[in-house]
Every structure is written in structure tokens, then in C-alpha cells.
Design an enzyme around this catalytic site. Structure first.
Site, mmCIF file in Angstrom:
data_model
loop_
_atom_site.group_PDB
_atom_site.id
_atom_site.type_symbol
_atom_site.label_atom_id
_atom_site.label_comp_id
_atom_site.label_asym_id
_atom_site.label_seq_id
_atom_site.Cartn_x
_atom_site.Cartn_y
_atom_site.Cartn_z
ATOM 1 C CD1 TRP A 257 -1.149 2.363 2.245
ATOM 2 C CD2 TRP A 257 -2.864 1.679 0.979
ATOM 3 N NE1 TRP A 257 -2.087 3.370 2.216
ATOM 4 C CE2 TRP A 257 -3.148 2.979 1.445
ATOM 5 C CE3 TRP A 257 -3.803 1.045 0.159
ATOM 6 C CZ2 TRP A 257 -4.317 3.652 1.133
ATOM 7 C CZ3 TRP A 257 -4.981 1.723 -0.153
ATOM 8 C CH2 TRP A 257 -5.224 3.007 0.339
ATOM 9 C CG ASN A 259 -1.953 6.806 2.364
ATOM 10 O OD1 ASN A 259 -1.346 5.902 2.911
ATOM 11 N ND2 ASN A 259 -2.499 7.763 3.057
ATOM 12 C CG ASP A 260 -1.341 11.074 2.353
ATOM 13 O OD1 ASP A 260 -2.180 10.516 1.647
ATOM 14 O OD2 ASP A 260 -1.600 11.530 3.490
ATOM 15 C CG ASP A 388 -2.236 15.179 7.481
ATOM 16 O OD1 ASP A 388 -1.769 14.146 7.997
ATOM 17 O OD2 ASP A 388 -3.331 15.216 6.902
HETATM 18 N N1 DQQ Z 1 -3.582 10.226 4.931
HETATM 19 C C1 DQQ Z 1 -2.775 10.163 6.097
HETATM 20 C C2 DQQ Z 1 -3.244 11.263 6.957
HETATM 21 C C3 DQQ Z 1 -3.831 12.209 6.007
HETATM 22 C C4 DQQ Z 1 -4.484 11.319 5.004
HETATM 23 C C5 DQQ Z 1 -2.868 8.825 6.755
HETATM 24 C C6 DQQ Z 1 -4.684 11.927 3.668
HETATM 25 O O1 DQQ Z 1 -2.208 11.784 7.731
HETATM 26 O O2 DQQ Z 1 -4.688 13.064 6.653
HETATM 27 O O3 DQQ Z 1 -2.288 7.834 5.967
HETATM 28 O O4 DQQ Z 1 -4.741 10.955 2.655
#
Ligand code: DQQ
Length: 714
Positions: A257, A259-260, A388
Site C-alpha cells: 500500500w 498513500n500520501d 498532517d
Molecule cells: N492520509 C494520512 C493522513 C492524512 C491522510 C494517513 C490523507 O495523515 O490526513 O495515511 O490521505
């Protein structure tokens, strides 16, 4: 009677239970079996090929001496199968400092078993099964130990859980370890021998347990070890190489996986991109920071995982998004630690110049609680949405934005300032979305000084909204607003690189959980974009370095002119392309660029430029896979009497469109047919032309490593 010459030692430290007796009867019919107790596990006695601890009672109840004997057997190269609750003993056996966080006894109420990871589908214990879901029991009472919130620190997750028709990816049930010369397989799924199982589950159990024991007895197979080095990650990447949907020149996870994008920093002559990463599988859980580096922004190498949740720390449940800053020549990252219902900022400093090792600040979190004012929104998961980080320094002061939301109002970006990265004073929101459509929470806020304007962007669960205006040190005055991308693009972050900013966003999958699990990977980052402000408006361009990916020019500045109703196939095609063209509608209602199209057009992704000044990506026929999303995406473009300049990047399952260097639309699509590689242009309701139509085949960003049946190099 005995089908196998493998010598199996059943480890029974006390009286045999009924379940253990039945397991022995089962094993007797297949293997050469002996019962072993602590006294038999000495360094000088030739041990069995594999020790099986079918452990019904909590391992903590076992005398310490028995555990010590087993521990030294494994250290000395022994192979061990831990069944039922046995996995709970891994910390005491010196196999893994992080043990399962769930153990108990549960009635099996529906067919239950393994949700195997596709990355490891060739493992000998499961290679004979069809599919990744293997149910092992439909009856009985099963002791178990498994990982839920945690993932092992040293072990590789091989399977989660399927119960009835429901996948339980967060219930990790099978883990492989390779401590020293030893091999250990922990199985917390119901492996029951004293239960009235339906024949098909009995057969599955037999095949799985026999396969697991034979695999362990065979020894010396590091293929299923937890990747530690960049090279190990490249081997995982190689296993997925045959998947036509895998992006090849985008920054993607080696497997599992993503994500950000996080902690983006150019340091020591290299671009460092970290990203939200789950080593346990292709789903969002127990987030670590993955890491990739590049010297030229085009070719990337996998690096070892950079940040791992600390089981005793405020980031126990995940190291969520954050940014990097360089202080006195040393990069530091501020990220969100998640634990229970709290999200709090944590700090780590680089411990080496390659940014592979990080030392967490001893007094994390660096902000002990969210502010009391305004009233921040919470959820069933979080006491307050508070996460964040964007940090920068101006005039000797550190500025720090945290994403949040004001209850019953909308998303907000909260400002802190400080003299040090460990010492923050709360200043209040710089902007709150108190208008319709602003979104309840703003994730991943980022503020960039782009010369004539400041840019603030936030991700509001749906879109990435940007604001151009002025930040005066405490609040943001909005002059212009828009969306950074009108498609599958989220939580972007930027890297200062000389006098420019490079921005990457997360391109989430647009297909369901099953499809992602079966693929073995999820998520990719966008190509790097250069953001700036020209004439008061935001400009977004692909980083110029990307032209170095061009391997072959397939079309060179052509100028096709189409009459109404005409469709013209282009003499070019592929899955990894860059297109550049200028479209004019002349008197057409629409001009359509088809990509990823099969010859009979049963699969095609249509990029449609319409007279009402919109660019629409029509995914209704993009894939024959019903698990893929089909909804259209669209964005406004300049009036139809002005030409529309397009740069389009195709890469496996990504379509990234830059229109007039201003607006972007990114789409995820999953063509299933091998011949869905075609390109064509069409005109509807009148004439349309294209000028300067060029197409290039693009190369790979990653070293080619072939590792296994799925990984044939193409
Ligand atoms: N993804 C992160 C967070 C953020 C979100 C967690 C945005 O910190 O707010 O994986 O995709």
C-alpha cells in the site's frame, strides 16, 4: 502409511490435550513423528526436520525452561511451525520484538481461513489452491493469536483472514520469520483436528498444514523473508512486474500500500520521497514511511522503510503524514503519530546522510494535545481530527500548519510558531472553510511562497482545493481559488528544489478492495509537477526532466484534420506513452482522443473536449473488469474558440492530463485486454483538427529485477 520422510517433532511441553492428540494422529498418517519436550531439544541431539508447536494454552503458561529450549533450537537453525496460540510466543522466543496484539479462543461460526497475499501466492503451502481465499474450518473452537493494530517488526505477513464472505485484511494470521539460520511460520488461523469439519475444509487444512511443514523442513528459503534492503524491495517490485496495470515510470510502492507523499526533501544531491506505506498488504493500516530516492528525478531506487511505528510510542498505530525540514544541515521530519483515539505531532531526525535511519525525539509528541479553541471536529476514531504538517522557517521563526476542522463550520489549517522544532506556540487558524463545499476537515495543508502569490492547498476528503493570496504571518487572505486536479489525485506535497517547487500527489486506486488485494499493490504517486504563478494564475507543468523518459518517438508533430463523424486510428499505441497535441474544435461539437483502446473498441478510455468548454474523461468502457470505477470525470477548459494544448501521460492504469499548463485531470483506469493499447482521434458534429501531435514511448523509472512467475520482464 507414512507418505513423507520428513521428521516432525511435536512440541508438547506438558500433558497432551485432546486437540494435540488428534493433531498427532493426523501427523502420524503422513510424517515420521516424534513427541519432543524441552529435554529433547538440545544442541547436540540431531533434532527433527521441523518442530510443530500446536499450542492450545497461552504460551505464557509454559515453563520458562521449555521456551528457552525452543528458542535455542530456532537460533541454531531449527524450523518451527507455531499453530493456534503459538505465535504469541514470538517475543519470548527471540523471534520478533513485536508480538501479536490479539489472542484468545473463538468459536468458528462460519468458514474461516486464509486471505493470502498475492505477492506470495507461489508459496508452497498454498500454491495448489485456486485463488487467495482458503477456508480451513467451519466448526469447532479455535485458540488463536494474531496481529491486528500492529504488524510484526521482523516477520513478513503472508496472510490475513477470510471469514464467511468477508475479507479481514487487518487480522494478520500467517507470518514468516527467518531468525538467523532458522525459519519460523506462525499460523493463527483455525487449524483444527478435533472438530467436525466439512470435507472440503478438512482437505484444505490437510494440504495447507502438510505444505507448511514440508516447506519448513526444506529449509533455507529466504524468498518469503521480510524485505530489509533496497535490493529486497526491488525483488518484490520485480514480482509484480508482469501486471499490466502497474505504473513503470511513476513512483509506486514496491508492493503493498501507498498513500500520501511525505517528507519530500532534496538532500546530498538526491531527491528523497517518502510515502505512507503499509508493509502488511495493499490496504490502509499500520502506516510506516516507505522511501525512494533519485538523482535525476526520472530514475528511482527503492530504499528500506524509513519510519516504523513504535509499539510503546505515540505513533504505535501509525506514522501518518508529515514533512521534512533541514535544520543545521540535518533533515528532520514532523509527522502525525496515531495511538488509540489521539493524533499528535512527532519529530524524528535523520541519523545518517542517506536518510535511511531516523532517531525519534525522546519526548514525542512535540505538541501534547490539540488546542481547546476552536472546537475541533472529532470522529468515532479520533478525539479530534488533528494531523498532517507543513513546516517552514521565516526570519528565524519556525511556522507549522496542522490540518483539522472546526465543528459545524468546516476544514481549517491551524498555525503554530516556535523557536525550535520541539517547542510550539499555538496561534490559531490561518483560514477556515466556512463556505458551502469547503469540506469538514482539511488534511495535508501546505503553504508555498510562489513569488507574486502565496499558495495554500488543502485536501478535503474529496478534492485538493487551492487558494492563491497572501499569508501575512497569521492569516491567509484568499484572492483566487480552484482545484489542483479534477480527478484521482489527493494529499499532494511539494519539495523545494532550487528556485522551483516540485509537487507529487497520491493517485488512489479507482477499483474495489478485492481488485487491490488480488493485485498485491495499491496506489501510486503522480509525476512530479512544477507549480508557479504567472499573471496571477496558477501554472502546473510536468517536470521538464520527464522528457528524459522518452525512448522512442512514435509520432512526430502530425496535423490530422478530421471531418464530422470521422474517427482516425493513430499509428502509435502502448501502455506507457506521452502525448502532446493542440486540439481545435473548428465547427465540431466535440473532439475525442481515445487511449487504452482495443481494436474493436469494447475497451476504450475517451478524453472528450466539448464545445461547452469542458474536458471529460469517460470511463464507461475503460475496463471489462466490473470492479473498476466507471464514473466520468471532467474539468473546465478555455473557451472552445481557443486551442486546447494537452500533454497526456499514460502508464499502465494512470492517465494524467495537463491542459494549457493550467489545469490537471488524473484518471485511474484498468483495461483488461492485452490489445487495449490503441490511440485514435475522432470528431463529432463537425470538423476538428490537431496540431503538433507527437507521441513517445516512455521507459522505466525502476531497475529491472525479475523475481518469479509473475515477474517476467517485458
Ligand atoms: N492520509 C494520512 C493522513 C492524512 C491522510 C494517513 C490523507 O495523515 O490526513 O495515511 O490521505
Amino acid at each position: 502409511m507414512n507418505e513423507s520422510r520428513t521428521r516432525v517433532g511435536l512440541f508438547v511441553p506438558g500433558e497432551s490435550t485432546g486437540e494435540q492428540t488428534k493433531a498427532r494422529e493426523w501427523a502420524d498418517r503422513r510424517f515420521r513423528v516424534e513427541r519432543v519436550g524441552p529435554a529433547d531439544l538440545t544442541d547436540d541431539a540431531p533434532g527433527p526436520d521441523v518442530v510443530w508447536w500446536h499450542c492450545e494454552t497461552p504460551p505464557a503458561a509454559v515453563p520458562e525452561g521449555a521456551l528457552a529450549a525452543l528458542k535455542s533450537t530456532v537460533r541454531a537453525g531449527g524450523r518451527l511451525l507455531l499453530g493456534l496460540r503459538g505465535m504469541a510466543a514470538v517475543p519470548d522466543l527471540g523471534i520478533d520484538p513485536v508480538g501479536p496484539d490479539e489472542a484468545g479462543v473463538a468459536a468458528v461460526e462460519e468458514p474461516t481461513g486464509l486471505l493470502w497475499r498475492s505477492l506470495h501466492a507461489d508459496h508452497p503451502a498454498v500454491a495448489s489452491f485456486d485463488g487467495l481465499r482458503v477456508r480451513l474450518a467451519d466448526d469447532g473452537t479455535a485458540p488463536y493469536a494474531r496481529y491486528r493494530d500492529l504488524v510484526p517488526a521482523e516477520g513478513e505477513v503472508l496472510a490475513a483472514t477470510v471469514r464467511g464472505d468477508r475479507d479481514r485484511p487487518e487480522e494478520t494470521s500467517v507470518v514468516a520469520w527467518h531468525p538467523g539460520d532458522g525459519m519460523v511460520l506462525g499460523v493463527g488461523s483455525p487449524l483444527l483436528f478435533d472438530a467436525d469439519l466439512d470435507g472440503r475444509y478438512r482437505e484444505a487444512r490437510d494440504a495447507f498444514v502438510a505444505g507448511a511443514l514440508e516447506w519448513l523442513a526444506g529449509g533455507a528459503d529466504g524468498r518469503y523473508a521480510r524485505p530489509a534492503s533496497g535490493r529486497d524491495f526491488e525483488r518484490h517490485r520485480g514480482r509484480l512486474r508482469g501486471d499490466p496495470h502497474r505504473p513503470r515510470y511513476h513512483l509506486s510502492p514496491p508492493a503493498n500500500w501507498l498513500n500520501d507523499p511525505n517528507g519530500l526533501v532534496r538532500f546530498g544531491g538526491r531527491y528523497h520521497v517518502f510515502y505512507q506505506y503499509n508493509p502488511g498488504g495493499p490496504y490502509h493500516h499500520s502506516i510506516h514511511w516507505g522511501h525512494a530516492t533519485s538523482e535525476d528525478l526520472v530514475h528511482w531506487r527503492d530504499e528500506p522503510v524509513a519510519l516504523t511505528p513504535s509499539p510503546d510510542g505515540p505513533d504505535r498505530d501509525g506514522c501518518w503524514s508529515g514533512c521534512a525540514v533541514v535544520e543545521d544541515g540535518i533533515p528532520s521530519v514532523l509527522y502525525t503519530g496515531g495511538r488509540g483515539r489521539d493524533q499528535l505531532p512527532c519529530l524524528a531526525r535523520a541519523a545518517d546522510d542517506s536518510l535511511r535511519t531516523w532517531t525519534k525525539h525522546a519526548d514525542n509528541p512535540v505538541i501534547p494535545a490539540p488546542p481547546e479553541e476552536p472546537d475541533l471536529v472529532g470522529s468515532e476514531h479520533w478525539r479530534a481530527e488533528f494531523r498532517d504538517h507543513a513546516v517552514w522557517r521565516a526570519d528565524g521563526t519556525w511556522f507549522h500548519l496542522v490540518g483539522s476542522g472546526v465543528a459545524d463550520v468546516g476544514g481549517t489549517a491551524l498555525l503554530y510558531t516556535g523557536e525550535a522544532l520541539t517547542d510550539w506556540t499555538y496561534r490559531g487558524p490561518i483560514l477556515t472553510g466556512d463556505w458551502e463545499g469547503a469540506g469538514p476537515v482539511w488534511e495535508c495543508p501546505e503553504l508555498l511562497g510562489l513569488g507574486e502569490s502565496d499558495l495554500l492547498h488543502v485536501s478535503n476528503y474529496e478534492d485538493v482545493r487551492y487558494f492563491l493570496g497572501e499569508f501575512d504571518g497569521s492569516s491567509f487572505d484568499v484572492e483566487r481559488r480552484g482545484l489542483l486536479d479534477h480527478g484521482d489525485f489527493y494529499a499532494p506535497q511539494s519539495m523545494a528544489d532550487g528556485d522551483r517547487y516540485l509537487t507529487w500527489g497520491w493517485l488512489p486506486e479507482a477499483r474495489d478492495f478485492d481488485a487491490q488485494w488480488d493485485a498485491g499493490w495499491s496506489g501510486t504517486l503522480s509525476v512530479p509537477r512544477v507549480l508557479d504563478v504567472v499573471d496571477g494564475r496558477l501554472r502546473q507543468r510536468p517536470a521538464p526532466e520527464l522528457t528524459r523518459l522518452r525512448e522512442r518517438r512514435l509520432l512526430d508533430g502530425e496535423t490530422p484534420s478530421l471531418s464530422g463523424g470521422e474517427r482516425r486510428p493513430l499509428d502509435a499505441g502502448g501502455r506507457r506513452l506521452e502525448l502532446s497535441l493542440e486540439l481545435s474544435l473548428v465547427d465540431a461539437d466535440a473532439a475525442v482522443l481515445s487511449v487504452f483502446a482495443s481494436p474493436d473498441r469494447t475497451e476504450t478510455t475517451e478524453i472528450r473536449y466539448t464545445r461547452d468548454s469542458r474536458l471529460v474523461v469517460d470511463r464507461s468502457a475503460a475496463s471489462e473488469d466490473p470492479r473498476a470505477t466507471t464514473n466520468p470525470q471532467s474539468m473546465p477548459v478555455p473557451p472552445a474558440d481557443e486551442p486546447l494544448e494537452l500533454r497526456v501521460f499514460l502508464d499502465g492504469s494512470t492517465v494524467e492530463i495537463f491542459a494549457n499548463e493550467r489545469r490537471c485531470l488524473t484518471s485511474r483506469v484498468y483495461p483488461t485486454r492485452a490489445d487495449s493499447t490503441g490511440l485514435s482521434l475522432a470528431s463529432e458534429g463537425g470538423r476538428a483538427t490537431a496540431r503538433g501531435l507527437s507521441v513517445w514511448a516512455l521507459g522505466d523509472a525502476w531497475p529491472r529485477v525479475d523475481d518469479g512467475p509473475n515477474g517476467a520482464c517485458q
